[in-house]
Structures are given as C-alpha cells and as structure tokens.
Design an enzyme around this catalytic site. Structure first.
Site, PDB file in Angstrom:
ATOM      1  N   PRO A  25      42.217 111.357 105.699  1.00 48.81           N
ATOM      2  CG  PRO A  25      40.365 110.536 106.932  1.00 48.81           C
ATOM      3  CD  PRO A  25      41.523 110.086 105.836  1.00 48.81           C
ATOM      4  CE1 TYR A 182      35.454 113.947 116.737  1.00 52.44           C
ATOM      5  CE2 TYR A 182      36.589 112.279 115.252  1.00 52.44           C
ATOM      6  CZ  TYR A 182      36.688 113.260 116.192  1.00 52.44           C
ATOM      7  OH  TYR A 182      37.843 114.063 116.377  1.00 52.44           O
ATOM      8  NE  ARG A 229      40.143 106.824 107.942  1.00 52.86           N
ATOM      9  CZ  ARG A 229      40.916 107.189 108.537  1.00 52.86           C
ATOM     10  NH1 ARG A 229      40.951 108.363 109.370  1.00 52.86           N
ATOM     11  NH2 ARG A 229      42.216 106.807 108.111  1.00 52.86           N
ATOM     12  N   GLY A 303      49.811 103.735 110.264  1.00 49.01           N
ATOM     13  CA  GLY A 303      51.050 103.286 110.712  1.00 49.01           C
ATOM     14  C   GLY A 303      51.592 102.665 109.533  1.00 49.01           C
ATOM     15  NE  ARG A 325      51.305 109.325 111.820  1.00 52.44           N
ATOM     16  CZ  ARG A 325      52.056 108.303 112.604  1.00 52.44           C
ATOM     17  NH1 ARG A 325      52.696 108.609 113.490  1.00 52.44           N
ATOM     18  NH2 ARG A 325      51.840 107.071 112.138  1.00 52.44           N
TER      19      ARG A 325
HETATM   20  C1  LIG Z   1      47.140 115.698 112.363  1.00 50.56           C
HETATM   21  C2  LIG Z   1      45.975 114.346 112.436  1.00 50.56           C
HETATM   22  C3  LIG Z   1      44.670 114.734 111.986  1.00 50.56           C
HETATM   23  C4  LIG Z   1      43.846 113.696 111.695  1.00 50.56           C
HETATM   24  N1  LIG Z   1      42.581 114.085 111.557  1.00 50.56           N
HETATM   25  C5  LIG Z   1      41.741 112.917 111.107  1.00 50.56           C
HETATM   26  C6  LIG Z   1      40.439 113.387 110.487  1.00 50.56           C
HETATM   27  O1  LIG Z   1      39.810 114.431 110.579  1.00 50.56           O
HETATM   28  N2  LIG Z   1      39.491 112.334 110.322  1.00 50.56           N
HETATM   29  C7  LIG Z   1      39.762 110.954 110.257  1.00 50.56           C
HETATM   30  O2  LIG Z   1      39.201 109.960 109.911  1.00 50.56           O
HETATM   31  N3  LIG Z   1      41.210 110.666 110.888  1.00 50.56           N
HETATM   32  C8  LIG Z   1      42.120 111.673 111.027  1.00 50.56           C
HETATM   33  N4  LIG Z   1      43.462 111.309 111.611  1.00 50.56           N
HETATM   34  C9  LIG Z   1      43.802 110.062 111.645  1.00 50.56           C
HETATM   35  C10 LIG Z   1      44.292 109.722 110.320  1.00 50.56           C
HETATM   36  O3  LIG Z   1      43.533 109.893 108.962  1.00 50.56           O
HETATM   37  C11 LIG Z   1      45.165 108.262 109.904  1.00 50.56           C
HETATM   38  O4  LIG Z   1      44.198 107.282 110.356  1.00 50.56           O
HETATM   39  C12 LIG Z   1      46.226 108.311 111.179  1.00 50.56           C
HETATM   40  O5  LIG Z   1      47.086 109.353 111.049  1.00 50.56           O
HETATM   41  C13 LIG Z   1      47.216 107.002 110.991  1.00 50.56           C
HETATM   42  O6  LIG Z   1      47.556 106.944 109.913  1.00 50.56           O
HETATM   43  P1  LIG Z   1      49.521 107.526 109.682  1.00 50.56           P
HETATM   44  O7  LIG Z   1      50.008 106.189 110.335  1.00 50.56           O
HETATM   45  O8  LIG Z   1      49.689 107.155 108.046  1.00 50.56           O
HETATM   46  O9  LIG Z   1      49.626 108.662 110.047  1.00 50.56           O
HETATM   47  C14 LIG Z   1      44.238 112.315 111.960  1.00 50.56           C
HETATM   48  C15 LIG Z   1      45.598 112.185 112.064  1.00 50.56           C
HETATM   49  C16 LIG Z   1      46.475 113.179 112.383  1.00 50.56           C
HETATM   50  C17 LIG Z   1      47.883 112.839 112.514  1.00 50.56           C
END
Ligand SMILES: Cc1cc2nc3c(=O)[nH]c(=O)nc-3n(C[C@H](O)[C@H](O)[C@H](O)COP(=O)(O)O)c2cc1C
Length: 366
Positions: A25, A182, A229, A303, A325
């Site tokens: 998300p 949240y 989650r 990550g 990302r």
């Molecule tokens: C731009 C951005 C927006 C995010 N928005 C949400 C969100 O709406 N809901 C949520 O549960 N996590 C959100 N996250 C967390 C991501 O779902 C994820 O857990 C986090 O980016 C780590 O994963 P990654 O290392 O693959 O980026 C967001 C992260 C980023 C970078």
C-alpha cells in the site's frame, strides 16, 4: 525445508495469486479534493496489474478518519464510483486488488474536517512533530480528543460500511490498516493509549477495537477476503510501546480465531520509509519473530530486494513479499525480477501529490 520461491503460486484465503510479489500500500496523494480517485489513478494501478496482488493506498473510512491531503476515501457514492473505475482497469488487465481502509485517528488535523470537528484518538496525546495540512504545508499535530465508548462503536460501523462500499466497488478484498501510527495502531500501543476502560490497559483491552472491527468487517466481506496489516516496533506516527514483543505475540495469536486471508507484517527496519531511505540497523526480524504464531499466510514488507525477498520465501519466513518503493518506480517489477533486469530508481520528490510525473511515467522494459 520449503521448495517455494517468489514465483510459486499461493492462495491467500479466497484469493488465488499466480506468484508472490505483492504491491505494498502506497499513499500517493493524487485523488481529487473530495477523496474521489480518477482516471490517472486507474492508469497508475492498472500499469501495475501484473503484481500478484495490489494493495491500495490507505483510504479513509469517514470524514473523521481523514488526515492526508488528496487521500482517497470510500464513504460517498462518488468515491465508490471512482474506485469502481480503478478496480475495473486492474481487473481488465487480469490483476487482483484489495482496498486498504484506515481511520487516521490522531494523525490528522481539524483543517481536514468541517467546523466543530477535530482529530480523535484513544487518549489526548499528540504526536510530537509536524504533519501534512490539506494544502501540503506542514503544521504541528494537535492533541486528539479522547473517544467515548459510544463513538468507538460508531467507528466500528464506519469500518464495516467502508468495507461494504469497497466490495460494492468490486474489490477482491479488504486490508485493515492497523499499522504505521493510525487509529487501530494507536489503540494497540500504550505510548498512545492510556485508557482505563475496556479499550485500554491489558493487551486484550488494547486489541479490543481491532478485534471488533475485524468481527464487523468479516461479517460483511467474509474472512477469506480480509487481511490485517501490523507494524511491530514501528516508530512511524510517533508510536511506542513498553513491551512490544509480548503485545504483538498476544495480538497475532488472537488473530487466529478469525481465519483471516492473511497477516501483513512490516519489518521495523523499514519503519518510516515513507519519509526516509535510512534503514534502522538494530531492528529485529518481525517475519521470523511473529510469523510462525499466525496460522495463515504471512505477507512481509519493508526493505526487501529481489534477492532477500526470494530468500525470505525459500527459508519459510514469509509466504509472500510486498514491495513499496520498487513498485512506485517499476510498473513491470514482476517481469524485471523474473528476468533479472535492472530496476528503475524511484524519485522521492514525486512520491506525494502532483500529476502523472513520477506516477504513471516510469518506463517499462522494451
Ligand atoms: C510513498 C509511500 C507511501 C506509503 N503509504 C502507505 C500506506 O498508504 N499504507 C501503508 O500501510 N503503508 C504505506 N507505506 C509503507 C509501505 O507500504 C512499505 O511498508 C514501505 O515502503 C517499506 O517497503 P519498501 O522498502 O519495499 O518500500 C508507504 C511508503 C511509501 C514509500
């Protein structure tokens, strides 16, 4: 030893996934000012339809649950209609998509709400620091108003209504956002919950709201279409708990009574990834620590590289991996991982708000 890898199909509740690379998300702040998603959002999500499962950005269940500029919502007919076009675009490309629903709780500001309303929370404890205002500027968080038990019942009904609206829009399921600071997360942890009634104190009491929401949403959409989650040890949104290991062991064990489609755990090393690229070096491995307590499938996020994701599946620590990302910058992430192709780098400056730039214009492989 499991022989599964990222490309082994898997079933999460009622959902059949062709492989295990999930889109996490991701809040992108590109709905209209009434929380209605439009054609740009449909294009963005449908570009990523080859994900095993798309989990949408956090979507507000009510006016009171808002708190991010241009976040999508799901409590009016127009919002449902907007989401229906997004879901249709993803389905027409063969994808699967679940709606992440949220109440922002104290992570909000009165400027998002009509006169006389303001942020609410388990206790009147403000997040220290600044949060987004509706016009994308930043201001200090304010202390939320402590919810009465009657109001908590209203919020449970709002979650149920939002989930029903999501199914009306055609979603394949619902994810409850109980992570990242949240409202549902605020009730779980004692840094934000100092209540002395049935919703505060013991682990069981602090998890009561989450369990009531699960019960209500499950009754509406079915357990096989519902995921949750969580972000143990997360610091996003000013979260903290005096005994997080035992708290989350208790919460996750209690989730087993609901036969959910999946549990989605965020790795603490990636807490705050929405704002920084720096990983926490001292973090415990949540998938290893808590995953085995859950009797259903576990999605792990936070990550991961393609290599470490495959390793987490091979070692049995997780059943599917969500990428955040990398999915922003690579609409064809699945194909790239499968063919060991290089990944596009993401541009942090276009994460939040704006147009199709940094949203729908990342290149795919030729
Ligand atoms: C731009 C951005 C927006 C995010 N928005 C949400 C969100 O709406 N809901 C949520 O549960 N996590 C959100 N996250 C967390 C991501 O779902 C994820 O857990 C986090 O980016 C780590 O994963 P990654 O290392 O693959 O980026 C967001 C992260 C980023 C970078």
């Amino acid at each position: 030893m499991s022989a599964n890898d990222l490309f082994t199909p898997i079933r999460l509740g009622d959902l059949d996934l062709p492989h295990r690379i999930v889109m996490a998300p991701l809040t992108r702040m590109r709905a209209d000012q009434d929380g209605v998603p439009g054609s740009l959002n449909a294009e963005y999500y449908s570009q990523r339809a080859s994900a095993a499962l798309i989990i949408t950005e956090a979507t507000a269940i009510s006016v009171q649950g808002r708190g991010i500029p241009h976040m999508p919502e799901i409590h009016t007919p127009n919002q449902i209609k907007g989401w229906r076009s997004v879901v249709g675009a993803v389905h027409s490309k063969g994808g699967r998509i679940v709606l992440q629903i949220v109440h922002n709780g104290r992570a909000s500001h009165r400027s998002y709400m009509p006169e006389g309303m303001g942020p609410v929370g388990p206790s009147a404890i403000a997040i220290s620091g600044k949060g987004y205002m509706p016009d994308f500027t930043f201001a200090d968080y304010e202390a939320p108003r402590e919810l009465t038990t009657g109001e908590i019942g209203d919020i449970v009904r709002d979650f149920r209504r939002a989930a029903l609206n999501g199914m009306d829009a055609g979603f394949d399921g619902i994810e409850l956002h109980a992570a990242n600071g949240y409202l549902l997360n605020q009730f779980l942890e004692d840094g934000s919950n100092r209540r002395t009634d049935a919703y505060g104190g013991s682990f069981e009491n602090r998890a009561r709201l989450l369990m009531e929401v699960i019960e209500a949403v499950k009754g509406a959409v079915g357990a096989g279409r519902l995921g949750v989650r969580l972000s143990p040890f997360g610091s996003a949104g000013g979260m903290s708990d005096s005994n997080p290991t035992e708290l989350y062991k208790s919460v996750i064990t209690d989730l087993n009574q609901h036969s959910l489609a999946y549990l989605h755990l965020i790795e603490a090393r990636a807490s705050g990834m929405a704002r920084t690229d720096v990983m926490r070096g001292d973090a415990l491995n949540n998938a290893k620590l808590f995953g085995h307590l859950f009797q259903g499938p576990v999605i792990s996020a936070g990550g991961y590289t393609p290599e470490s994701a495959n390793h987490a599946i091979l070692s049995g620590d997780a059943d599917a991996i969500a990428f955040g990302r990398f999915f922003i910058a690579n609409p064809d992430l699945v194909r790239r991982i499968r063919s060991h192709a290089p990944l596009n780098q993401y541009d942090r400056s276009t994460f939040y708000g704006g147009s199709g730039r940094g949203y729908t214009d990342y290149p795919t492989l030729a």
